[in-house]
Design a protein around this motif. Sequence first.
Motif, PDB file in Angstrom:
ATOM      1  N   SER A 243      -2.268  -2.674   5.825  1.00 17.82           N
ATOM      2  CA  SER A 243      -1.778  -1.609   6.697  1.00 17.82           C
ATOM      3  C   SER A 243      -0.801  -2.137   7.735  1.00 17.82           C
ATOM      4  CB  SER A 243      -2.942  -0.867   7.351  1.00 17.82           C
ATOM      5  OG  SER A 243      -3.851  -1.776   7.890  1.00 17.82           O
TER       6      SER A 243
ATOM      7  N   PRO B 157       0.542 -11.644   6.720  1.00 18.68           N
ATOM      8  CA  PRO B 157      -0.127 -12.757   6.053  1.00 18.68           C
ATOM      9  C   PRO B 157       0.468 -14.095   6.496  1.00 18.68           C
ATOM     10  CG  PRO B 157       1.366 -11.661   4.540  1.00 18.68           C
ATOM     11  CD  PRO B 157       1.357 -10.854   5.796  1.00 18.68           C
TER      12      PRO B 157
ATOM     13  N   ILE C  52       3.147  -8.897  -0.049  1.00 21.66           N
ATOM     14  CA  ILE C  52       2.648  -7.671  -0.668  1.00 21.66           C
ATOM     15  C   ILE C  52       3.849  -6.768  -0.901  1.00 21.66           C
ATOM     16  CG2 ILE C  52       1.268  -5.605  -0.315  1.00 21.66           C
ATOM     17  CD1 ILE C  52      -0.577  -7.352   1.416  1.00 21.66           C
TER      18      ILE C  52
ATOM     19  N   SER D 291       5.260  -3.078  -2.186  1.00 23.11           N
ATOM     20  CA  SER D 291       4.745  -1.731  -2.336  1.00 23.11           C
ATOM     21  C   SER D 291       5.859  -0.762  -2.695  1.00 23.11           C
ATOM     22  CB  SER D 291       4.085  -1.304  -1.024  1.00 23.11           C
ATOM     23  OG  SER D 291       3.845   0.076  -1.069  1.00 23.11           O
TER      24      SER D 291
ATOM     25  N   PRO E 155       9.369  -2.637 -15.289  1.00 21.78           N
ATOM     26  CA  PRO E 155       9.902  -2.013 -14.076  1.00 21.78           C
ATOM     27  C   PRO E 155      10.753  -2.996 -13.273  1.00 21.78           C
ATOM     28  CG  PRO E 155       7.533  -2.366 -13.909  1.00 21.78           C
ATOM     29  CD  PRO E 155       7.927  -2.706 -15.301  1.00 21.78           C
ATOM     30  N   LYS E 156      11.879  -2.500 -12.816  1.00 17.62           N
ATOM     31  CA  LYS E 156      12.745  -3.344 -11.993  1.00 17.62           C
ATOM     32  C   LYS E 156      12.082  -3.604 -10.650  1.00 17.62           C
ATOM     33  CE  LYS E 156      16.988  -3.708 -12.225  1.00 17.62           C
ATOM     34  NZ  LYS E 156      17.816  -4.900 -12.333  1.00 17.62           N
ATOM     35  N   GLU E 157      12.556  -4.632  -9.990  1.00 19.47           N
ATOM     36  CA  GLU E 157      11.982  -4.982  -8.683  1.00 19.47           C
ATOM     37  C   GLU E 157      12.521  -4.044  -7.602  1.00 19.47           C
ATOM     38  OE1 GLU E 157       9.821  -8.049  -7.941  1.00 19.47           O
ATOM     39  OE2 GLU E 157       9.379  -7.354  -9.941  1.00 19.47           O
ATOM     40  N   ASP E 158      12.137  -2.769  -7.727  1.00 14.77           N
ATOM     41  CA  ASP E 158      12.684  -1.796  -6.779  1.00 14.77           C
ATOM     42  C   ASP E 158      11.610  -1.386  -5.780  1.00 14.77           C
ATOM     43  OD1 ASP E 158      11.149  -0.669  -8.683  1.00 14.77           O
ATOM     44  OD2 ASP E 158      12.340   1.152  -8.910  1.00 14.77           O
ATOM     45  N   TRP E 159      11.124  -2.364  -5.040  1.00 14.75           N
ATOM     46  CA  TRP E 159      10.034  -2.070  -4.115  1.00 14.75           C
ATOM     47  C   TRP E 159      10.549  -1.325  -2.904  1.00 14.75           C
ATOM     48  CZ3 TRP E 159       5.604  -3.033  -6.390  1.00 14.75           C
ATOM     49  CH2 TRP E 159       5.569  -4.016  -7.387  1.00 14.75           C
ATOM     50  N   LEU E 160       9.659  -0.450  -2.403  1.00 14.62           N
ATOM     51  CA  LEU E 160      10.018   0.313  -1.212  1.00 14.62           C
ATOM     52  C   LEU E 160      10.077  -0.611  -0.003  1.00 14.62           C
ATOM     53  CD1 LEU E 160      10.471   3.324  -0.340  1.00 14.62           C
ATOM     54  CD2 LEU E 160       8.102   3.290   0.411  1.00 14.62           C
ATOM     55  N   TYR E 161       9.066  -1.440   0.101  1.00 14.87           N
ATOM     56  CA  TYR E 161       9.121  -2.459   1.147  1.00 14.87           C
ATOM     57  C   TYR E 161       8.180  -3.607   0.788  1.00 14.87           C
ATOM     58  CZ  TYR E 161       4.860  -0.316   2.944  1.00 14.87           C
ATOM     59  OH  TYR E 161       3.616   0.191   3.076  1.00 14.87           O
ATOM     60  N   GLU E 162       8.280  -4.645   1.561  1.00 12.71           N
ATOM     61  CA  GLU E 162       7.523  -5.841   1.273  1.00 12.71           C
ATOM     62  C   GLU E 162       6.886  -6.325   2.571  1.00 12.71           C
ATOM     63  OE1 GLU E 162       9.964  -8.607  -0.806  1.00 12.71           O
ATOM     64  OE2 GLU E 162       8.378 -10.091  -0.918  1.00 12.71           O
ATOM     65  N   ILE E 163       5.625  -6.705   2.481  1.00 15.86           N
ATOM     66  CA  ILE E 163       4.961  -7.251   3.658  1.00 15.86           C
ATOM     67  C   ILE E 163       4.952  -8.765   3.502  1.00 15.86           C
ATOM     68  CG2 ILE E 163       2.831  -7.299   4.984  1.00 15.86           C
ATOM     69  CD1 ILE E 163       2.161  -4.556   3.625  1.00 15.86           C
ATOM     70  N   LYS E 164       5.571  -9.432   4.432  1.00 16.98           N
ATOM     71  CA  LYS E 164       5.741 -10.888   4.309  1.00 16.98           C
ATOM     72  C   LYS E 164       5.254 -11.572   5.574  1.00 16.98           C
ATOM     73  CE  LYS E 164      10.010 -10.725   3.561  1.00 16.98           C
ATOM     74  NZ  LYS E 164      11.418 -10.686   3.237  1.00 16.98           N
ATOM     75  N   PRO E 165       5.082 -12.906   5.499  1.00 17.55           N
ATOM     76  CA  PRO E 165       4.802 -13.616   6.745  1.00 17.55           C
ATOM     77  C   PRO E 165       5.936 -13.372   7.730  1.00 17.55           C
ATOM     78  CG  PRO E 165       4.507 -15.068   4.883  1.00 17.55           C
ATOM     79  CD  PRO E 165       5.108 -13.810   4.356  1.00 17.55           C
TER      80      PRO E 165
ATOM     81  N   ARG F 115      12.564   7.519  12.778  1.00 16.87           N
ATOM     82  CA  ARG F 115      11.616   8.292  11.997  1.00 16.87           C
ATOM     83  C   ARG F 115      10.370   8.633  12.824  1.00 16.87           C
ATOM     84  NH1 ARG F 115       7.950   7.232   8.038  1.00 16.87           N
ATOM     85  NH2 ARG F 115       8.209   4.993   8.031  1.00 16.87           N
ATOM     86  N   TYR F 116      10.028   7.756  13.754  1.00 19.68           N
ATOM     87  CA  TYR F 116       8.824   7.958  14.549  1.00 19.68           C
ATOM     88  C   TYR F 116       9.119   8.617  15.891  1.00 19.68           C
ATOM     89  CZ  TYR F 116       5.547   5.393  11.586  1.00 19.68           C
ATOM     90  OH  TYR F 116       4.710   4.998  10.579  1.00 19.68           O
TER      91      TYR F 116
ATOM     92  N   TYR G  17      -0.382   1.055  11.652  1.00 20.41           N
ATOM     93  CA  TYR G  17       0.948   0.541  11.915  1.00 20.41           C
ATOM     94  C   TYR G  17       1.906   1.660  12.319  1.00 20.41           C
ATOM     95  CZ  TYR G  17       5.585  -1.271  11.356  1.00 20.41           C
ATOM     96  OH  TYR G  17       6.880  -1.612  11.608  1.00 20.41           O
ATOM     97  N   PHE G  18       2.657   1.414  13.353  1.00 20.91           N
ATOM     98  CA  PHE G  18       3.856   2.184  13.662  1.00 20.91           C
ATOM     99  C   PHE G  18       4.714   1.238  14.483  1.00 20.91           C
ATOM    100  CE2 PHE G  18       0.550   3.234  16.744  1.00 20.91           C
ATOM    101  CZ  PHE G  18       1.171   2.961  17.951  1.00 20.91           C
TER     102      PHE G  18
END
Lengths: 418, 286
Positions: A95, A100, A105, A107, B4-14, B28-29, B119-120
Motif C-alpha cells: 500500500s 522495500p 512491486i 502493478s 504481456p508487454k511490460e506496461d505497468w501502471l506503476y512500480e514500487i521500488k526502494p 489528483r488529490y 498512501y496519498f
Amino acid sequence: MAETILKVENVSKQYRLGTIGTGTISHDLNRWWAKIRGKQDPFLKIGETNDRSSKGNSEYVWALKDINFEVKKGEVLGIIGKNGAGKSTLLKILSQVTSPTTGSIKSRGRIASLLEVGTGFHPEMTGRENIYLNGAILGMTKKEISSKIDEIIAFSGCERYVDTPVKRYSSGMKVRLAFAVAAHLEPDILVVDEVLAVGDAEFQKKAIGKMKDISKQGGRTVLFVSHDMGAIQSLCSRLVVLENGGVGFQGKVQEGINYYLSVKSTFLNLCKSKKGVQVIDFEVRNSKSNIVEVIEVFDPISFNLKLLFENNIPSDLKIEYFINDLFGQPQTTISSWLNSEIITPRENQIELKTNLINGFSLKEGEYSINLRLFTSETIDFEDIYIFNLINTNFTGYKYPLKQQHGRVYTPNNWNIVE
Amino acid sequence: MKTPKEDWLYEIKPKDTLFSLNFKEIWRYRDLLLMFVKRDVVTLYKQTILGPLWYLIQPLFTSVVFTLIFNNVAGIQTGSIPPFLFNLAGVTVWNYFKECLVATSDTFKKNEAIFGKVYFPRVIMPMSIVVSNLLKFGIQLTIFIAFYLYFVFIGNEVRPNVALVFFPVLVLIMGMLGLGLGMIISSMVTKYRDLTFLVQFGVQLLMYFSLVAYPMSLIEQKIPDLAWMVELNPMAHVIEISRFMLLNENNFSLSGIIYTTVISIVVFFVGLVIFNKTEKSFIDTI
C-alpha cells in the motif's frame, strides 16, 4: 488466462532492532560515507532471518526476504502466516506506506487498503463528513463520493447516526462506516487486513459477500489477510503462506491451510531445570503425525514429553497438563493422576506419549499449556506450549460457536423418533 | 499467445535518490487538500463557547500586552503610528508564519497513524495546514482592518502604501518559508526527536529577532553590533515590509526583499526534496 495485475519481485525489507538513540547517527554517517564512495550499504549485508523467538546476534533483521509472487486479475489471494511472519510489512509495502529495501512491486492497477478501525476518522466530525474525508484519503474525488454517498450510508447501516459526530459511535459502527467507504472505492486491487473481526456476525457476512462481489462481478482483485481459516476458505481462490519473512507456500487454499497448520512450533518455553527435573522437549502432533501449534477441534492429537531427572529417579510420577485460556483460567486438564495411570520411570530420561482420544472439543482460540509434575514434591512449568485451536472442518457443527453459546463443542445429530 | 508487454501502471521500488515530486498526483488529490482544510477549520473550536472568536482574541490580547510592556513600560517609539496598531500588524503577520511552521513541523509525528495505513501524497498534509492557516490569517486581518478604520476615524494619520497591492506576494513568500522550514524539521523529527524541543522555544526566541514589537531602526540605533542577527532573519524583513505596506512606515531595504525572497524559495525547495525523501520510509523510523 487472466492477466497478471500485480507482480512482486524479490522484495526484501530490513529493519533495525532496538531503539533509536545516539547510536543511530553513527550508523547513518557510516551509511552515507559508504554511499558517496559508491560502496554498498554496509548494514545491508548483515541481518538475520525474521524468527521472532530465537535470539539473534545482529541488530538488523530481514522482516521480508526475497518475496516473489504474482496475482492474477479477479483473484482473491489469501495471505496467512503466524504473528511476525511479515504479513503487515508486506501489506505496508503493497500500500506504499513504506518502501522495500530491495526488489520491486509492479502493478497494473491502483491499490487501496481498507483502513483500520476509524483511522482517518475525525472524532468531532459527523459520519457524513467523515465519509467524504475518508473517501478522499483513499483517493476518491468529491464528485465520486457524492454520487455514491447514499449507497455507502445504506451499506454501513448507520443511517440514524450519520449526522452525529463519530466520537459517539461504537467501534463496530466505525468499522461498518470505514468498510462501507472502502467497499465503494472501486480500486483495481483491494487490500483487506484483519479488520472485520470487530464487526458482528451479520456485518461480517455482509462484508465477505461484498468482497466476493468485488472479485466476481467487478473483476477486481482482493488481497485478504486473516487468521480466520473459515473466512479464508470461503473467500480465497489462492493462498500464500508467509513463514519467517519468506514465502513458505503458495498455491491451493486447502493445501496452504494444511501447510500452515503443520508449521513447527516456536513457542516451546523450555525450562532449564527445576528441582532436579528438566523438560528436554515437548511436542504436539496431529493425527497425521505432523508437529503443530495450530490444532483442529476434535483432531486426535498427542503430546510428546521428554524429561530428564538430574538427581534421583522418582518411583511414582504423576503428570498433569493444564489447558488454560488467554486469561490463565484452566479450561480442561489432562492428568495421569485423575486417570489413575501409574508411571514408573526406569531410567533418568523418559519419553511420554499422551493420546487425546477425541482431541479437544473446546471453542476455537488461543490456549497455553502448563505442566505440573508430582515427584516427591510439586513442580510447575508454566506456558510450555501455546497453541491455536481452530475449527475449519466444523466437525459436528456447521457454524462456529459464538460468545453466548459457551465454550465447548458437543457433537450431535438430530432424528425424528418414529 | 502473446506475452504481456511490460506496461505497468506503476512500480514500487526502494527509495530513489533523485528529486521526484509527482505534481500530477498532487493535483489528483486536490479534493483531499480541501477536505483537510475543512477539517482543520471546522473542528478546531468545536465544543467551545466562543468558537471562531478565539481566532481574534489571541492576537488582540497579545497586542494589548505588547503595547503595555514594550511601548508604555519600555518606552519604544513607533513614530506617528499608534503603538497598538503597530503591534497588531506585527503580531498578525508573525502568527501566520509561526502557525505554519509549528503545525507543519509536526506533520509526520502527528499523522503517524494515518500515514502508516494508507498512501496519498504526504505533502498534501503540510500544504493543507498552510492553506487553513491562510483562512485564519484572513480573519485576523479583518480585525486589523477594523482597528485600522477606528484609528483613522478618531483622527490618526495612518494610511497604507500603494505597495499594498503586493501584499499577497508577501504572504506567499511567508507561507513558502514557513512550509519549507516546517517540512525540513518534520522530516528530521521522524528520526531525531530533539528538534521538537528546539522548535518549541526556538520559535518563541525567534519572535524577538523578528521585529514584531519594534522597528528595525531601533535595533540599529541601540545595538548596532548585533543588528546583523536581525538582518539575517528573513522574517524580520517580511514583517518590516508588511508594516511598510499596511501602515506606510517607511523603513525597508530592497536588498532585504531580494534576500528574503531568495531564502524563502531555496528553503521551500530544499524542504520539498527532503520531505519527499523522507515520506517513502519514515514509518520505519518514527
